[in-house]
Write an enzyme that holds these catalytic residues in place. Sequence first.
Site, mmCIF file in Angstrom:
data_model
loop_
_atom_site.group_PDB
_atom_site.id
_atom_site.type_symbol
_atom_site.label_atom_id
_atom_site.label_comp_id
_atom_site.label_asym_id
_atom_site.label_seq_id
_atom_site.Cartn_x
_atom_site.Cartn_y
_atom_site.Cartn_z
ATOM 1 N N ASN A 417 0.845 -1.197 0.000
ATOM 2 C CA ASN A 417 0.000 0.000 0.000
ATOM 3 C C ASN A 417 0.881 1.249 0.000
ATOM 4 O OD1 ASN A 417 -2.760 1.387 0.577
ATOM 5 N ND2 ASN A 417 -1.396 2.215 2.151
ATOM 6 N N GLU A 418 0.767 2.057 -1.033
ATOM 7 C CA GLU A 418 1.368 3.395 -1.112
ATOM 8 C C GLU A 418 2.867 3.415 -0.799
ATOM 9 O OE1 GLU A 418 -0.853 6.374 0.933
ATOM 10 O OE2 GLU A 418 -2.664 6.047 -0.244
ATOM 11 N N ASN A 466 -4.959 4.647 -5.091
ATOM 12 C CA ASN A 466 -5.435 5.488 -3.992
ATOM 13 C C ASN A 466 -5.375 6.946 -4.439
ATOM 14 O OD1 ASN A 466 -5.860 3.307 -2.364
ATOM 15 N ND2 ASN A 466 -4.120 3.660 -1.001
ATOM 16 N N TYR A 472 -7.374 16.104 -1.435
ATOM 17 C CA TYR A 472 -6.070 16.728 -1.630
ATOM 18 C C TYR A 472 -6.046 17.372 -3.017
ATOM 19 C CZ TYR A 472 -4.633 13.707 2.268
ATOM 20 O OH TYR A 472 -4.525 13.072 3.478
#
Length: 494
Positions: A417-418, A466, A472
């Site tokens: 993840n990320e 994501n 953002y």
Amino acid sequence: MKAFISSLTAIILFAFTEPALGQRQTYSLNSDWQFRFSHQVHRNTEQRVDLPHTWNAQDALSGKIDYKRGIGNYTKKIFIPEAWKQKRLFIRFEGANSIANLFVNGKHRGEHRGGYGAFIFELTNHVRYGEENSLLVRVNNAEQLDVMPLVGDFNFYGGIYRDVEFIITDNVCISPLDYASPGLYLTQQDVNEKQAKVQATVMLSNVYTTPQERAIRLQIKENGKIIDEYERKVTVQAQQHNQPVSFTFKIDNPHLWNGTQDPFMYQVTASVWEKKQQTDCVTQPLGLRYYSVDADKGFFLNGKHLNLHGVCKHQDRAERGNALHPCHHEEDVSLMREMGVNAVRLAHYPHSTYLYSLLDRHGIIAWAEIPFVGPGGYADKGFVDIPAFRHNGKEQLKELIRQHYNHPSICFWGLFNELKEEGDNPVEYIKELHELAHREDPTRPTTAASNQEGDMNFITDVIAWNRYDGWYGATPASLATWLDKIHRENPQLK
């Protein structure tokens, strides 16, 4: 007086269960532990707790950034009857975050590194029979460079926050030692509406110093009724802990597990027989289904397109932290179904077996993942290129797959993840994880969630993004535009 009452309770329990000692027995060890922090060195600083338990239910959830991350000590007395001397004894933890060391009667008996998978220790030769024995579990949730995850925007709760069980088996048994898995793996080799072909692999363990002859029986049940049965005589080799025995069976016109519409499951029971005496058995669910992902059309279950409507779920609750009971999982799944959810990403680590079982029964498609978590928009790194970290991640991936192999709800294994490619670059390691996942389970695709550009987006079988359009920057309307652009540039991506 308290120790005497505890011992007496254990003896009474044993007296009621003695006739069944030829079978596997499982007892909960959740109640009546003594807890203290390691810095509390004075006498009488302990407090009684029941499991599941975390020491961060208050400070972490209050928003305290520097919540307690260190060592907590859990102690408990258990009485071991003399009659169990001819049996095998195991203690199984479903989760302790994130490093756990077990001491029995003051002697170190094992360590587990990783906060979200189950682990097991055999105690057979390390207890005193006919006496009370002491258990000490030292749990450490401090930051480590060799244990996933390194970073994350969620709380790293410390404690024994899932169930603990005491397991008694025969000397020849279905092995609980293969990464704390059930010891029975059901591989769906070919499934369609007309026929399902399944391979069942039973892992056997023998502590005798000589080979042992046993019969292994496999039963397939539909709504509790036996629809097929197989038996094979095998020689279990001396002091072998994970000896595989495989059966292949077919079911004509199978009743498929069809998501929320019809989450039907068969049951498969593997049992061990010595002459005419059954000495061990394990039952696992079998939800027959086939599925695929098309780069243009999306997800298909049993040949039909299925729009996935889902949520991302952490094991986290007010006043409880991650020390959840079955009722909490049940409420969460009930709320998900009320929302119309038919898919869930279980972020960002393995969740409890009970939750996966609920997803099976409700027909919710699941993405299960290891805690290989990058910093997202925060500081520090999610990957450090040292051998110990690389080894730990692979061990956690094996735990995830082997412990939850048979859950039909799980359709994807998540690998990261990320992450970021700057500094220690995780790309080659992700490739190793991808290959390992396919060796462990050739039937399920891998996936990941990325918020970066780079080579890491082209490794897993399926990739997710994501994006936070409208949060953002940008707007929610820009998300579809971006996704269409990515698809045009990379039409092969699923």
